[in-house]
Design a protein around this motif. Structure first.
Motif, mmCIF file in Angstrom:
data_model
loop_
_atom_site.group_PDB
_atom_site.id
_atom_site.type_symbol
_atom_site.label_atom_id
_atom_site.label_comp_id
_atom_site.label_asym_id
_atom_site.label_seq_id
_atom_site.Cartn_x
_atom_site.Cartn_y
_atom_site.Cartn_z
ATOM 1 N N LEU A 170 0.834 -1.193 0.000
ATOM 2 C CA LEU A 170 0.000 0.000 0.000
ATOM 3 C C LEU A 170 0.874 1.251 0.000
ATOM 4 N N GLN A 171 0.372 2.295 -0.637
ATOM 5 C CA GLN A 171 1.132 3.526 -0.752
ATOM 6 C C GLN A 171 1.062 4.331 0.548
ATOM 7 N N PRO A 172 2.199 4.817 1.045
ATOM 8 C CA PRO A 172 2.200 5.559 2.311
ATOM 9 C C PRO A 172 1.627 6.960 2.164
ATOM 10 N N GLU A 173 1.073 7.455 3.247
ATOM 11 C CA GLU A 173 0.626 8.842 3.347
ATOM 12 C C GLU A 173 1.549 9.539 4.335
ATOM 13 N N LEU A 174 2.361 10.448 3.829
ATOM 14 C CA LEU A 174 3.303 11.148 4.692
ATOM 15 C C LEU A 174 2.552 12.183 5.523
ATOM 16 N N TRP A 175 2.958 12.337 6.789
ATOM 17 C CA TRP A 175 2.187 13.211 7.680
ATOM 18 C C TRP A 175 3.091 14.148 8.475
ATOM 19 N N ASP A 176 2.456 15.196 9.031
ATOM 20 C CA ASP A 176 3.164 16.158 9.856
ATOM 21 C C ASP A 176 2.581 16.129 11.271
ATOM 22 N N SER A 177 2.835 17.180 12.055
ATOM 23 C CA SER A 177 2.429 17.178 13.459
ATOM 24 C C SER A 177 0.917 17.169 13.642
ATOM 25 N N ASP A 178 0.161 17.540 12.602
ATOM 26 C CA ASP A 178 -1.297 17.493 12.718
ATOM 27 C C ASP A 178 -1.813 16.077 12.943
ATOM 28 N N MET A 179 -0.965 15.100 12.701
ATOM 29 C CA MET A 179 -1.400 13.720 12.871
ATOM 30 C C MET A 179 -1.848 13.446 14.304
ATOM 31 N N PHE A 180 -1.371 14.230 15.282
ATOM 32 C CA PHE A 180 -1.773 13.943 16.661
ATOM 33 C C PHE A 180 -3.271 14.181 16.869
ATOM 34 N N GLN A 181 -3.937 14.879 15.916
ATOM 35 C CA GLN A 181 -5.377 15.083 16.014
ATOM 36 C C GLN A 181 -6.161 13.904 15.439
ATOM 37 N N ARG A 182 -5.490 13.027 14.745
ATOM 38 C CA ARG A 182 -6.185 11.881 14.136
ATOM 39 C C ARG A 182 -5.345 10.610 14.278
ATOM 40 N N ILE A 183 -4.864 10.391 15.469
ATOM 41 C CA ILE A 183 -4.039 9.212 15.740
ATOM 42 C C ILE A 183 -4.845 7.941 15.441
ATOM 43 N N PRO A 184 -4.330 7.055 14.601
ATOM 44 C CA PRO A 184 -5.048 5.801 14.326
ATOM 45 C C PRO A 184 -5.035 4.906 15.562
ATOM 46 N N ARG A 185 -6.199 4.387 15.912
ATOM 47 C CA ARG A 185 -6.316 3.597 17.131
ATOM 48 C C ARG A 185 -7.060 2.290 16.855
ATOM 49 N N ALA A 186 -6.823 1.308 17.689
ATOM 50 C CA ALA A 186 -7.494 0.014 17.579
ATOM 51 C C ALA A 186 -7.700 -0.559 18.971
ATOM 52 N N SER A 187 -8.618 -1.485 19.076
ATOM 53 C CA SER A 187 -8.908 -2.164 20.337
ATOM 54 C C SER A 187 -8.212 -3.516 20.354
ATOM 55 N N PHE A 188 -7.494 -3.800 21.437
ATOM 56 C CA PHE A 188 -6.788 -5.078 21.561
ATOM 57 C C PHE A 188 -7.770 -6.245 21.446
ATOM 58 N N ASP A 189 -8.885 -6.173 22.166
ATOM 59 C CA ASP A 189 -9.861 -7.280 22.144
ATOM 60 C C ASP A 189 -10.431 -7.484 20.750
ATOM 61 N N GLU A 190 -10.726 -6.390 20.042
ATOM 62 C CA GLU A 190 -11.254 -6.531 18.688
ATOM 63 C C GLU A 190 -10.224 -7.157 17.758
ATOM 64 N N LEU A 191 -8.976 -6.774 17.912
ATOM 65 C CA LEU A 191 -7.925 -7.356 17.080
ATOM 66 C C LEU A 191 -7.794 -8.851 17.309
ATOM 67 N N MET A 192 -8.031 -9.287 18.524
ATOM 68 C CA MET A 192 -7.920 -10.705 18.845
ATOM 69 C C MET A 192 -9.087 -11.516 18.289
ATOM 70 N N GLU A 193 -10.235 -10.857 18.042
ATOM 71 C CA GLU A 193 -11.448 -11.597 17.662
ATOM 72 C C GLU A 193 -11.924 -11.317 16.241
ATOM 73 N N ASP A 194 -11.654 -10.143 15.706
ATOM 74 C CA ASP A 194 -12.285 -9.677 14.475
ATOM 75 C C ASP A 194 -11.242 -9.513 13.366
ATOM 76 N N ASP A 195 -11.344 -10.316 12.317
ATOM 77 C CA ASP A 195 -10.396 -10.224 11.202
ATOM 78 C C ASP A 195 -10.505 -8.888 10.474
ATOM 79 N N ALA A 196 -11.717 -8.321 10.407
ATOM 80 C CA ALA A 196 -11.882 -7.035 9.732
ATOM 81 C C ALA A 196 -11.129 -5.941 10.480
ATOM 82 N N ALA A 197 -11.163 -5.968 11.806
ATOM 83 C CA ALA A 197 -10.424 -4.986 12.607
ATOM 84 C C ALA A 197 -8.927 -5.180 12.423
ATOM 85 N N LEU A 198 -8.502 -6.422 12.334
ATOM 86 C CA LEU A 198 -7.079 -6.705 12.133
ATOM 87 C C LEU A 198 -6.620 -6.209 10.770
#
Length: 452
Positions: A170-198
Motif C-alpha cells: 500500500l502507498q504511504p501517506e506522509l504526515w506532519d504534526s497534525d497527525m496527533f489530532q487523528r491518531i489511528p487507534r485500535a482495540s486489543f480485544d477486537e484485534l484478537m477476535e475480528d479479522d476485519a479490525a485486524l
C-alpha cells in the motif's frame, strides 16, 4: 551529535514552513508542541478502512475474451469490455498453467526456464466459446490453457499493474504534526477476535506507519498474544522481547530516565527490525515519559527538495553504528555501516538510519567529508525538530504503540526515574509477515486478487 531537543527546536523554528502537499492538510493544531492525551476508546476515531485499488468491484462481470491474434513477439487479445492487451510469447510459455509446468497446490511454477525454446511461438490459438479461457498450442507441441480472469489480472497495461502494485504494498501517506489530532487507534480485544479490525490495523500501518492499540492487559505477555494474530516476534540480541525500565547499571540509555532523541531502533543491525511494538504496562505518573513521533520519510523528502547537495551526503556517506554492552549477562559488540538515508533502486526513500546513542565515534571518511556530513546531518535535524514535523503522545497503561521502524522515528521525553516506575515491554515484527497477513485477509474478506 549530542544536540538536545531544546537547542534543535530553537534552530528549527528559524526555517520556513515547507509545502503542505506532502500530506492532506487537516485542521491546524494551534500549538504543535502540546501533548496528545489519550481519550476513551469510544470517543476516538477508530482505524479507517484504507481504500486500495487491489480491492476489485465485485459487482462487475468477470472479464471475458472475444478474440486473439498473433504478432511478431506478442499475442494480442480483445476483451468484451475495455482496451485490448498484449502478452509476450516468452512470458506466456514461462507461465504455462498446465500440470506439467505449474503445481497448483503450491501456486508455484515447476518448469525450468532453460527448457523454454528461446523463440517460442504459438502454432494455434483458440478462445473458448464462452470467452472464459485461451488455449495455446506451441510449435513444439506443448499445450496450455489460460483463464480470462488470470490473464486480465496480469495484463501489462498501467491500470492492472497499478492494481497489483497496491496489492503488493500500500502507498504511504506522509504526515506532519497534525497527525496527533487523528491518531489511528485500535482495540486489543477486537484485534484478537475480528479479522476485519485486524485488516484495518495492517492497512493503516502500511499507509500511516503507526497505530495505538488500547485495552491490553497491564502485564507482560500481551505482545506474544497479539503476535499470534499478526506475525512472528523477531528476536534480537536483547531477546524475543525486552523490558524497558530504569536500571542501576543500564546497558542502554533507554533503561534510564534520560531524554531520548528521535531515532529508529537497532540501526547497528544489518537487518534492522521492520516494525516495533512498545507495550506500556506502567506509565510514569509525573511529568515526562511522553513518546515523540515523526515521519522521517516526510522529512527526508523535504531535505531532498530544499537541500539536494546535503541530501546526497546523507545518502552516500557510510556511517558506523555500534552497540557495545552487556545485557542480562550476554556481552555483544555489534557494528553495521550504512548511510543515514538509505534509498531504493527506484530512487524512493527506503529508511532513515538515525540514532544519537547508537552512532559510533569511528568515522571512516576523510576529514573534509566528515565536516560536510555533519553540516548535512545538522540540517536534517533542523527539519526533523521543527514543531510541524513531530508530535508528543503519552501512552497510558494498557496501550501498545506500534511503529514502522523503517519510517517512523520515536523518542521519549525525560522523567525522574527515582520518583516513580515506568515499565514498557518491547518487541519487533517483520514487514514480510505483516503484508502477507494483510493480503490473505484482503482475499478472504474482500475478494482481492490472488497475486499468484
Amino acid at each position: 551529535m549530542q544536540a538536545g531537543w531544546h537547542s534543535l527546536l530553537r534552530r528549527g523554528g528559524n526555517l520556513l514552513r515547507h509545502s503542505a502537499r506532502l500530506v492532506p492538510p487537516s485542521a491546524r493544531a494551534g500549538t504543535t508542541t502540546a501533548r496528545a492525551r489519550p481519550r476513551a476508546l469510544s470517543t476516538v476515531p477508530a482505524l479507517r478502512s484504507v481504500s486500495t485499488a487491489a480491492t476489485p468491484d465485485l459487482t462487475r462481470p468477470q472479464p471475458g475474451l472475444v478474440k486473439a491474434s498473433q504478432g511478431h513477439d506478442t499475442l494480442k487479445v480483445w476483451w468484451r469490455e475495455g482496451e485490448p492487451d498484449e502478452f509476450p510469447y516468452i512470458w506466456l510459455r514461462d507461465n504455462c498453467q498446465c500440470p506439467a509446468c505449474f503445481l497448483d497446490t503450491a501456486s508455484s511454477r515447476v518448469s525450468r526456464v532453460t527448457d523454454i525454446p528461446p523463440n517460442a511461438r504459438p502454432k494455434e490459438v483458440c478462445v473458448s466459446e464462452d470467452g472464459a479461457s485461451l488455449r495455446v498450442v506451441w510449435e513444439d507441441g506443448h499445450e496450455g490453457t489460460y483463464s480470462a480472469s488470470w490473464l486480465h489480472e496480469r495484463a501489462f497495461n498501467p491500470t492492472q499493474q497499478s492494481i497489483h502494485e497496491n496489492f503488493y504494498k500500500l502507498q504511504p501517506e506522509l504526515w506532519d504534526s497534525d497527525m496527533f489530532q487523528r491518531i489511528p487507534r485500535a482495540s486489543f480485544d477486537e484485534l484478537m477476535e475480528d479479522d476485519a479490525a485486524l485488516l484495518k490495523l495492517l492497512e493503516s500501518m502500511e499507509v500511516l506507519g503507526f497505530t495505538v492499540v488500547s485495552g491490553a492487559r497491564q502485564e507482560e505477555g500481551e505482545l506474544h498474544r497479539l503476535s499470534k494474530r499478526v506475525s512472528y516476534l523477531v528476536p534480537s540480541h536483547y531477546g524475543t522481547t525486552f523490558t524497558v525500565k530504569s536500571k542501576a547499571d543500564p546497558s542502554n540509555p533507554a533503561y534510564t530516565g534520560k531524554y531520548l532523541d528521535l531515532h529508529s531502533d537497532l540501526v547497528f543491525l544489518h537487518y534492522k527490525p521492520c516494525v516495533q511494538l512498545l507495550h506500556c504496562i506502567t506509565q510514569f505518573s509525573g511529568e515526562g515519559g511522553d513518546s515523540i513521533l515523526a515521519d522521517s520519510h516526510r522529512v527526508a523528502v523535504q531535505m531532498r527538495e530544499l537541500h539536494p547537495q546535503k541530501f546526497r551526503f546523507l545518502t552516500d556517506v557510510l556511517v558506523n553504528f555500534r552497540d557495545f554492552a552487556t545485557d542480562e549477562g550476554f556481552q555483544f559488540d555489534i557494528i553495521a555501516r550504512k548511510p543515514m538515508i538509505s534509498m531504493k533502486p527506484d530512487g524512493e526513500i527506503d529508511t532513515v538510519n538515525i540514532t544519537t546513542t547508537g552512532r559510533d565515534s569511528h568515522f571512516c571518511v576523510p576529514p573534509k567529508d566528515a565536516v560536510g556530513w555533519y553540516d548535512a546531518y545538522l540540517t536534517l535535524c533542523d527539519l526533523l525538530y521543527r514543531p510541524d514535523n513531530h508530535f508528543f503522545y503519552k501512552l497510558e497503561a494498557g496501550e501498545i504503540l506500534i511503529v514502522d521502524n523503517l519510517r517512523i522515528l520515536h523518542g521519549r521525553t525525560g522523567y525522574q526515574a527515582f520518583d516513580g516506575e515506568r515499565h514498557v515491554q518491547g518487541g519487533y515484527w517483520d514487514w514480510d509477515m505483516m503484508r502477507s497477513r494483510r493480503r490473505v485477509l484482503q482475499r478472504q474478506l474482500r475478494g482481492s486478487p490472488s497475486g499468484v
